[in-house]
Design an enzyme around this catalytic site. Sequence first.
Site, PDB file in Angstrom:
ATOM      1  CD  GLU B 272       4.023   0.277   2.463  1.00  0.00           C
ATOM      2  OE1 GLU B 272       4.299   0.976   1.476  1.00  0.00           O
ATOM      3  OE2 GLU B 272       2.920   0.263   3.029  1.00  0.00           O
ATOM      4  CG  ASP B 273       5.910  -1.891  -3.992  1.00  0.00           C
ATOM      5  OD1 ASP B 273       5.245  -2.880  -4.342  1.00  0.00           O
ATOM      6  OD2 ASP B 273       5.667  -0.739  -4.352  1.00  0.00           O
ATOM      7  CB  SER B 274      10.227  -5.421   0.518  1.00  0.00           C
ATOM      8  OG  SER B 274       9.294  -5.816   1.481  1.00  0.00           O
ATOM      9  NE  ARG B 442       1.930   0.035  -6.825  1.00  0.00           N
ATOM     10  CZ  ARG B 442       2.787  -0.669  -6.115  1.00  0.00           C
ATOM     11  NH1 ARG B 442       3.326  -1.749  -6.628  1.00  0.00           N
ATOM     12  NH2 ARG B 442       3.115  -0.309  -4.910  1.00  0.00           N
TER      13      ARG B 442
END
Lengths: 318, 651
Positions: B272-274, B442
């Site tokens: 999750e985007d870490s 994205r």
Amino acid sequence: MEGKSYQRFPKVKIREMKDDYLKFELRDTDASMANALRRIMIAEVPTIAIDLVEIEVNSSVLNDEFIAHRLGLIPLTSDRAMSMRFSRDCDACDGDGQCEFCSVEFTLRCRCIEDRTLDVTSKDLVTPDHTVVPVDFSDSAGNESNENRGVIIVKLRRGQELRLRAIARKGIGKDHAKWSPAATVSFMYEPDIRINEELMETLTLEEKRSWVESSPTRVFELDPETHQVCVYDAEAYTYDDEVIKKAEAMGKPGLVDITAKEDSFIFTVETTGAVKASQLVIHAIEILKQKLDAVRLSDDTVEADDQFGELGAHLRGG
Amino acid sequence: MARTRATGSRSSGQTPLPHNSSNIPDAPPNPPVVPPVSNITGDNTTQQTIVQSRPVHEDSSSPYYLNSCDHPGLTLVEIRRDRNNGEIHIFSDGGRILRPLIAIENLSKIAQSKAGKYTFQSLLDEGIIELIGAEEEEDCRTAWGIKFLFMEDKGKPIEYTHCELDMSFLLSVSCGIIPFANHDHARRILYQAQKHSQQAIGFSTTNPNIRVDTLSHQLHYPQRPLFHTKISDCFGKSSYALSHDGFLSKNECFNGQNAIVAVNVHLGYNQEDSLVMNRASLERGMFRSEHIRSYKGDVDNKESLNKKGKLDEWINFGKKPSKIGRVDSLDDDGLPFVGANLQSGDIVIGRCAESGADHSVKLKHTEKGMVQKVVLSSNDTGKNFAVVSLRQVRTPILGDKFSSMHGQKGVLGFLESQENFPFTIQGIVPDVVINPHAFPSRQTPGQLLEAALGKGIALANGIPVTHATPFSTPSVDAITEQLHRAGFLRWGNERVYNGRTGEMIRSLIFMGPTFYQRLVHMSEDKVKFRNTGPVHPLTRQPVADRKRFGGVKFGEMERDCLLAHGASANLHERLFTLSDSSQIHICQKCQNVAYIIQQALAGFRKIRGPYCRICESANEIVKVNVPYGAKLLCQELFSMGITLKFETQIC
């Protein structure tokens, strides 16, 4: 299982050795041993690095923390490190630089009085202990290169001053990267390359050439006269599978068979200069032995049962 | 209806450009470039007649030259003829945005003049490059690039008046420095250009030591990215030492660092985007930054106070033992010494009055730092003040925010030791590991191209392909070929070994240097914790403000969650006991609220207690637990003439 020994006797063959560079083969062992050695070299071989800085005067453009951090990263010759004490274990002192067993004191006094900028470098660090000094990067030929001046800490302009006292201590790379003696430690499995000569001969010269060139590194070679493909440098192969894919794309699967030998490794070790590369490997083996001794000792003693609980029985193979 | 303000006035606050300087100043990269000097050429044929008759341009010392061909200086006036309304618009305001375009009309001059050295200025002087403003642009027919000048439309050449210097010049500064921007989704480019570029920590000023910003951030080791774009090449200053032959030097002020980025999962710590970062890299100084916060304290002017005659109320700097915080680090003048380590709650500026009143400036519980500098000064009205700047050096910690140049932001999720990372045959370990799931939805292949190109640049044999200018990016073939020649896999993948076991990893891992930015959102500034603390005076619920030890809101969604779990006791505690628990009295007879009043009994005796004014009795009154919010609502409704009735049962 009982009675049968799996003990092996690993062999080391040194290929190339310089002060800060070592290339060697490690044979008759497995990846766990090779990797343990690599990990210890990076994280657990002790060196000496500046750990505490007392700044008296700092009128430079960099702030105190910045300079302290830069000082910490300067490699110091650490041949003594293995025999030194960690300052947290030292009974003789409180680690403030007074005690020769665990710390080394440096002083730095620089003031720019000229109109041009003054480079404060690692050479300006003064210590009474000549065994622990900033690493000298000048090459043995004595060439006056830029690196000869040492590691730049800060630049001063006219009127600026830097005065400080620094205490270097023993430590390991696990605690902070500044104590890591390794610049690069890496190994590869030794490749075993077998060209299917029969299939290779079915290729045209042009196909052979494009196949040889499909490898990014120079692994294969095309003999200009006999037009035979042979292995030029097997160790240049990076296991990138490019040649295998190329062979498949050409409709010739099985043109070459490349396997990694599970029990032989080629190590490349480069150090920061804190210890010699050869010493780094020897120290690493010594530390690995100590660690294994610790496991064996706890295996023998009864306390192991308390220490590991049910695992204790497991450890003994029960 | 002429909109001019040009004639006569020379005081528009503009100075002519020196000859050797470029059109783009060495401004920090973030704000869009506004050239300090606007200038314009008026040699559009339709306008020429009007222009010629003006007396202004005959004065060659005037800043308002109208034709840069005739005058070596620069013109400032923009003239546009509006045929529809029969008007002429003349603009000479300072701060108009102008941009350079090639004037087709004068392009032939290139052949005439001596081959070889042109500077931007000489091209401007000869009129080959014009600076066009917003109004004039409307009447221009501008080609996107030189090649469009040779294109034909139905057999006829298209009549262009101007030509773009480079296609990427249609983008802003913050957008034009994004490599491979044309390969990314527009939304992501906007994120980078509008948000992340503003929040990235760099080295924004050249005079940080004499500035006193309320809050400023500086990166310790800023780096230039490996790639170039046309716009980033324009940041340099031609007079600067690093420039050569009148060419612009390369820009030095980017706000980020080149990190070796691997696209891989790392034990689930980059979900999750870490991001997972290499602890050794951080310990060696990567993304280290300093944060300087300034505190101001002013004192009364003695003369102005004398008139009022309250001398013992005169507030001045001074050290006195204070009840509100420690004063150990202060000198006798009430100001801390440079280098003092101030903790949260300490006094930064000691101030007191003769009467003994304490007016010291105290640090909030969230603030601390080392004293960077102390400035004593006074403002225009003669009021004296002191500014104390506190500095903090921060290394990245879990929760700090980072972003690449492609709108791919993420927070730091785990600091992994160097030896645990996968390593390549050359011994390279990544600095940053991002999750592959960040890419498909994205649509930012630009980042992958940047990494592949960056790797090629860093390791190329010979002269590398370094440009990544939007709209004229190198082809994928050029990038892959460069990597192949450097001895790497064409697509940027690498064979790696597991750092924990030493085994070879089955799949190849994509790895390459990518420009990463550290953003100002840091977890140290956002940690929030509370057990008991201040409550809001009106609602008696805990406050939310971090500076005042506020709590984290337990909102509706969280409430729904506990309801769904049936955890009613937990819910009751969270929403009532630990929030605004209170009690009111209810008259069971009339079901109204009974308030506590003081009643007079016979014989001067008074009794205080709940009493129902409606039933005029103190019997049958019960006490109930009610959230203070409910009680408040009841009273507010009552004040509007609505009464709430409470049905109660004794249980």
